[in-house]
Design an enzyme around this catalytic site. Structure first.
Site, PDB file in Angstrom:
ATOM      1  N   GLU A  56       0.780  -1.184  -0.132  1.00  0.00           N
ATOM      2  CA  GLU A  56       0.014   0.069  -0.125  1.00  0.00           C
ATOM      3  C   GLU A  56       0.897   1.280   0.060  1.00  0.00           C
ATOM      4  O   GLU A  56       0.328   2.160  -0.238  1.00  0.00           O
ATOM      5  CB  GLU A  56      -0.718   0.051   1.172  1.00  0.00           C
ATOM      6  CG  GLU A  56      -1.720  -1.230   1.228  1.00  0.00           C
ATOM      7  CD  GLU A  56      -2.943  -1.240   2.105  1.00  0.00           C
ATOM      8  OE1 GLU A  56      -2.699  -0.732   3.231  1.00  0.00           O
ATOM      9  OE2 GLU A  56      -3.868  -1.580   1.525  1.00  0.00           O
ATOM     10  N   LYS A  85       2.223  10.808   0.568  1.00  0.00           N
ATOM     11  CA  LYS A  85       3.022  10.201   1.539  1.00  0.00           C
ATOM     12  C   LYS A  85       4.605  11.140   1.280  1.00  0.00           C
ATOM     13  O   LYS A  85       4.882  11.113   0.012  1.00  0.00           O
ATOM     14  CB  LYS A  85       3.346   8.471   0.988  1.00  0.00           C
ATOM     15  CG  LYS A  85       4.791   8.196   1.795  1.00  0.00           C
ATOM     16  CD  LYS A  85       5.077   6.723   1.473  1.00  0.00           C
ATOM     17  CE  LYS A  85       6.331   6.187   1.698  1.00  0.00           C
ATOM     18  NZ  LYS A  85       6.630   4.936   1.434  1.00  0.00           N
ATOM     19  N   ILE A 354       6.172  -2.530  -5.828  1.00  0.00           N
ATOM     20  CA  ILE A 354       5.188  -1.764  -6.707  1.00  0.00           C
ATOM     21  C   ILE A 354       6.066  -1.088  -7.881  1.00  0.00           C
ATOM     22  O   ILE A 354       6.068  -1.063  -8.980  1.00  0.00           O
ATOM     23  CB  ILE A 354       4.143  -1.035  -6.352  1.00  0.00           C
ATOM     24  CG1 ILE A 354       3.038  -1.762  -5.548  1.00  0.00           C
ATOM     25  CG2 ILE A 354       3.501  -0.220  -7.092  1.00  0.00           C
ATOM     26  CD1 ILE A 354       2.015  -1.135  -4.595  1.00  0.00           C
TER      27      ILE A 354
HETATM   28  C1  LIG Z   1       4.018  -8.326   3.752  1.00  0.00           C
HETATM   29  C2  LIG Z   1       4.016  -7.519   2.369  1.00  0.00           C
HETATM   30  C3  LIG Z   1       4.030  -6.347   2.368  1.00  0.00           C
HETATM   31  C4  LIG Z   1       4.084  -5.335   1.150  1.00  0.00           C
HETATM   32  N1  LIG Z   1       4.078  -4.082   1.187  1.00  0.00           N
HETATM   33  C5  LIG Z   1       4.181  -3.341   0.100  1.00  0.00           C
HETATM   34  C6  LIG Z   1       4.374  -1.932   0.043  1.00  0.00           C
HETATM   35  O1  LIG Z   1       4.222  -1.259   1.126  1.00  0.00           O
HETATM   36  N2  LIG Z   1       4.659  -1.442  -1.234  1.00  0.00           N
HETATM   37  C7  LIG Z   1       5.173  -1.954  -2.184  1.00  0.00           C
HETATM   38  O2  LIG Z   1       5.424  -1.630  -3.307  1.00  0.00           O
HETATM   39  N3  LIG Z   1       5.035  -3.333  -2.312  1.00  0.00           N
HETATM   40  C8  LIG Z   1       4.637  -3.787  -0.955  1.00  0.00           C
HETATM   41  N4  LIG Z   1       4.345  -5.451  -1.216  1.00  0.00           N
HETATM   42  C9  LIG Z   1       4.557  -5.997  -2.446  1.00  0.00           C
HETATM   43  C10 LIG Z   1       3.273  -5.952  -3.016  1.00  0.00           C
HETATM   44  O3  LIG Z   1       2.109  -6.537  -2.437  1.00  0.00           O
HETATM   45  C11 LIG Z   1       3.191  -6.817  -4.584  1.00  0.00           C
HETATM   46  O4  LIG Z   1       4.201  -6.351  -5.296  1.00  0.00           O
HETATM   47  C12 LIG Z   1       1.966  -6.455  -5.384  1.00  0.00           C
HETATM   48  O5  LIG Z   1       0.761  -6.844  -4.469  1.00  0.00           O
HETATM   49  C13 LIG Z   1       2.125  -7.299  -6.425  1.00  0.00           C
HETATM   50  O6  LIG Z   1       1.556  -8.629  -6.080  1.00  0.00           O
HETATM   51  P1  LIG Z   1       1.275  -9.665  -7.322  1.00  0.00           P
HETATM   52  O7  LIG Z   1       0.393  -8.998  -8.274  1.00  0.00           O
HETATM   53  O8  LIG Z   1       2.901  -9.920  -8.062  1.00  0.00           O
HETATM   54  O9  LIG Z   1       0.857 -10.968  -6.814  1.00  0.00           O
HETATM   55  P2  LIG Z   1      -0.525 -11.294  -6.234  1.00  0.00           P
HETATM   56  O10 LIG Z   1      -1.237 -10.170  -5.527  1.00  0.00           O
HETATM   57  O11 LIG Z   1      -0.523 -12.601  -5.248  1.00  0.00           O
HETATM   58  O12 LIG Z   1      -1.521 -11.724  -7.502  1.00  0.00           O
HETATM   59  C14 LIG Z   1      -1.142 -12.762  -8.112  1.00  0.00           C
HETATM   60  C15 LIG Z   1      -2.447 -13.130  -9.051  1.00  0.00           C
HETATM   61  O13 LIG Z   1      -2.261 -14.417  -9.621  1.00  0.00           O
HETATM   62  C16 LIG Z   1      -3.493 -15.107  -9.826  1.00  0.00           C
HETATM   63  N5  LIG Z   1      -2.952 -16.510  -9.658  1.00  0.00           N
HETATM   64  C17 LIG Z   1      -2.137 -17.182  -9.109  1.00  0.00           C
HETATM   65  N6  LIG Z   1      -2.094 -18.630  -9.551  1.00  0.00           N
HETATM   66  C18 LIG Z   1      -3.120 -18.530 -10.591  1.00  0.00           C
HETATM   67  C19 LIG Z   1      -3.715 -19.904 -11.111  1.00  0.00           C
HETATM   68  N7  LIG Z   1      -3.242 -21.218 -11.162  1.00  0.00           N
HETATM   69  N8  LIG Z   1      -4.872 -19.382 -12.173  1.00  0.00           N
HETATM   70  C20 LIG Z   1      -4.971 -18.145 -12.132  1.00  0.00           C
HETATM   71  N9  LIG Z   1      -4.953 -17.003 -11.443  1.00  0.00           N
HETATM   72  C21 LIG Z   1      -3.787 -17.280 -10.578  1.00  0.00           C
HETATM   73  C22 LIG Z   1      -4.123 -14.782  -8.352  1.00  0.00           C
HETATM   74  O14 LIG Z   1      -5.505 -14.948  -8.551  1.00  0.00           O
HETATM   75  C23 LIG Z   1      -3.845 -13.314  -8.422  1.00  0.00           C
HETATM   76  O15 LIG Z   1      -4.703 -12.582  -9.133  1.00  0.00           O
HETATM   77  C24 LIG Z   1       4.266  -6.354  -0.171  1.00  0.00           C
HETATM   78  C25 LIG Z   1       4.326  -7.443  -0.022  1.00  0.00           C
HETATM   79  C26 LIG Z   1       4.162  -8.120   1.192  1.00  0.00           C
HETATM   80  C27 LIG Z   1       4.082  -9.743   1.036  1.00  0.00           C
END
Ligand SMILES: Cc1cc2nc3c(=O)[nH]c(=O)nc-3n(C[C@H](O)[C@H](O)[C@H](O)COP(=O)(O)OP(=O)(O)OC[C@H]3O[C@@H](n4cnc5c(N)ncnc54)[C@H](O)[C@@H]3O)c2cc1C
Length: 510
Positions: A56, A85, A354
């Protein structure tokens, strides 16, 4: 004359995953590639699997992403319940009871071609007792929860030094981007991928199969499946570089709570006995989480510590997350590019993940492939990507290794870590001459290194004596003048609540 070897344009892109990374990618590619006739962009996501649901806090570079997407800032702030921020406040990191701010933007004023901090260090030696934050418009405004836009085109104004980012609701952000992407023609497909098919000769991914038997093909696949790294890690078998030795935190527990405590335009990071706690103020609630090392603290202890340190009433059950610090050896392999958590993760201490998605998208545009998928270009993409992780790791490590804390096994481990060579060089340079070296356009600026090195108690060995164009008395006079300009400018800034209300971006009275 021979034609350039460009291959055939890509006609179909399939994004797998609809978390922050998936929807950022969909929104960006649908806008930036709108000139390719007939291009189809699909995004597959599974509501049953869900997203990590955290993430976030951002850094100022997100403003370039928003501009590229043509986002109206006030609408974006309102729709995602965001706040402004101006930096991060680090509490108890150097020693218990101590705090400092790593503000965005820059400090003071460079003079005669010499960076500001050389004058500040000289002033301190000549009897000045000011703190670094006294010279930061973002740092001072952040502490007082004030905000207005920087004036970058007016270098004489103190406001030209202000830098800002956002804190927003991750779920609302994904929804906002989804609307943009779907309006621009991205097709969203709900379903769980149960099989990934590859070409028998090349190993390229040809299509994915969903649980309802639907097959979805594509020429370019973007893996945004989060920590699972379904296409890149599981199917293509790209290995993972494990950095837990450097960054031992491997768990987090997150709990949003109602608003409470002091209003600041800052993310707060408070060091705990086996990690640290984040506090992210949004317009409607606080985001909180505790990042910790499972080798040093149990899940129950970590959760209890977080609950005991909330500024408001909990709004949801604890969300427990597991991760390993590190990155995939290649973020791009064959016709699969991983963006987001599927490519790697370094803990959110400086809110960089992000940003890494944004950087990955920009880099993909730079090396946008044709159906040839040129190997040297892919290799270059991967090399640059790894360098980004190294740079961020070193900056994060600075917070952990430069500490006086010796009150827990975790802090003893961190304090005794041998810094990797890039960080060691930077520390040595600062300790010997007060100089800050920044290489290959790395993410964190000299101002960021200065803020955290100073905040973590590292003493400069001196200053650049080329600043002797003015004498000590004149140096002290100018430092006092800069402090006065910064503080009087901040006094005149509206409060964040007033700024949000005046621009129609407040969701309700705060
Ligand atoms: C504890 C923590 C705190 C964080 N805080 C920050 C922050 O303050 N600032 C920042 O910049 N970043 C932060 N991040 C990182 C941030 O959360 C991620 O960069 C961001 O949410 C991107 O996640 P993502 O989209 O890569 O993965 P996810 O949000 O996990 O999305 C994965 C997607 O893939 C889909 N998917 C997976 N497998 C399948 C399948 N087999 N079939 C169909 N769909 C599938 C899921 O449904 C979902 O839609 C943090 C991360 C963590 C762990």
């Amino acid at each position: 004359m021979t034609a350039a070897k460009t291959g055939k344009p890509i006609q179909s892109i399939t994004i797998v995953g609809g978390g922050t990374a998936g929807w950022m990618t969909a929104a960006a590619l649908s806008r930036l590639l709108s000139g390719i006739p007939g291009l189809s962009i699909k995004l597959i996501e599974s509501e049953a699997i869900g997203t990590v649901g955290v993430g976030e806090a951002t850094i100022p570079q997100i403003n370039s992403f928003n501009t590229l997407l043509g986002i109206n800032e006030h609408e974006f702030v309102r729709e995602t319940h965001a706040t402004y921020k101006l930096g991060i406040e680090f509490v108890d990191w150097t020693r218990l009871g101590h705090s400092y701010v790593h503000p965005f933007g820059s400090f003071g004023l460079d003079m005669y071609g010499i960076e500001f901090h050389h004058y500040w260090h000289r002033g301190l030696a000549a009897g000045d007792s000011s703190g670094l934050n006294d010279y930061s418009i973002s740092g001072m405004a952040g502490k007082l929860d004030k905000f207005m836009h920087p004036q970058h085109n007016n270098p004489k104004s103190a406001l030209s030094k202000l830098g800002y980012a956002f804190q927003f609701d991750a779920g609302l952000y994904a929804k906002y981007l989804r609307r943009m992407a779907e309006t621009a023609g991205v097709e969203r497909i709900e379903g769980k991928i149960v099989h990934v098919a590859q070409h028998s000769d090349t190993g390229f991914v040809t299509h994915v199969k969903l649980d309802d038997e639907t097959e979805i093909g594509g020429e370019l696949f973007i893996d945004c499946t989060g920590f699972r790294s379904l296409l890149l890690g599981e199917v293509l078998g790209v290995g993972f570089e494990d950095w837990s030795k450097w960054l031992p935190c491997d768990r987090a527990v997150a709990i949003p709570c109602s608003l409470g405590g002091k209003n600041e335009a800052l993310t707060r990071s408070t060091a705990r006995p086996a990690g640290w706690q984040w506090r992210i103020p949004l317009q409607h609630r606080l985001g909180n989480g505790h990042v910790y090392s499972s080798a040093h603290m149990s899940q129950d202890e970590a959760t209890d510590l977080l609950v005991a340190n909330l500024d408001g009433a909990p709004l949801a059950d604890p969300n427990h997350l597991r991760f390993t610090a590190g990155y995939r050896h290649k973020a791009w392999d064959k016709n699969v590019v991983a963006l987001g958590l599927s490519a790697g993760f370094l803990e959110p201490l400086e809110s960089t993940t992000i940003h890494m998605v944004q950087t990955g998208i920009a880099r993909l545009m730079t090396f946008f492939p044709t159906t040839d998928f040129s190997a040297p270009e892919i290799a270059h993409f991967n090399k640059q990507n790894v360098q980004d992780y190294v740079d961020i790791r070193d900056f994060l490590l600075l917070h952990y290794t430069a500490t006086e804390r010796d009150d827990s096994e975790f802090w003893n481990y961190c304090r005794n870590l041998e810094p990797p060579s890039g960080l060691a060089d930077k520390l040595e340079m600062f300790r010997s001459s007060g100089r800050i070296i920044r290489e290959h356009n790395e993410l964190f600026t000299e101002a960021s290194w200065l803020a955290v090195m100073t905040g973590q108690g590292i003493k400069p060995g001196g200053w650049n004596t080329a600043n002797s164009v003015i004498d000590d008395a004149e140096t002290l006079k100018r430092l006092a003048h800069i402090r006065h300009v910064v503080s009087s400018t901040v006094q005149q800034m509206p409060s964040q609540a007033e700024f949000l209300a005046a621009n129609g971006s407040a969701i309700a009275a705060r």
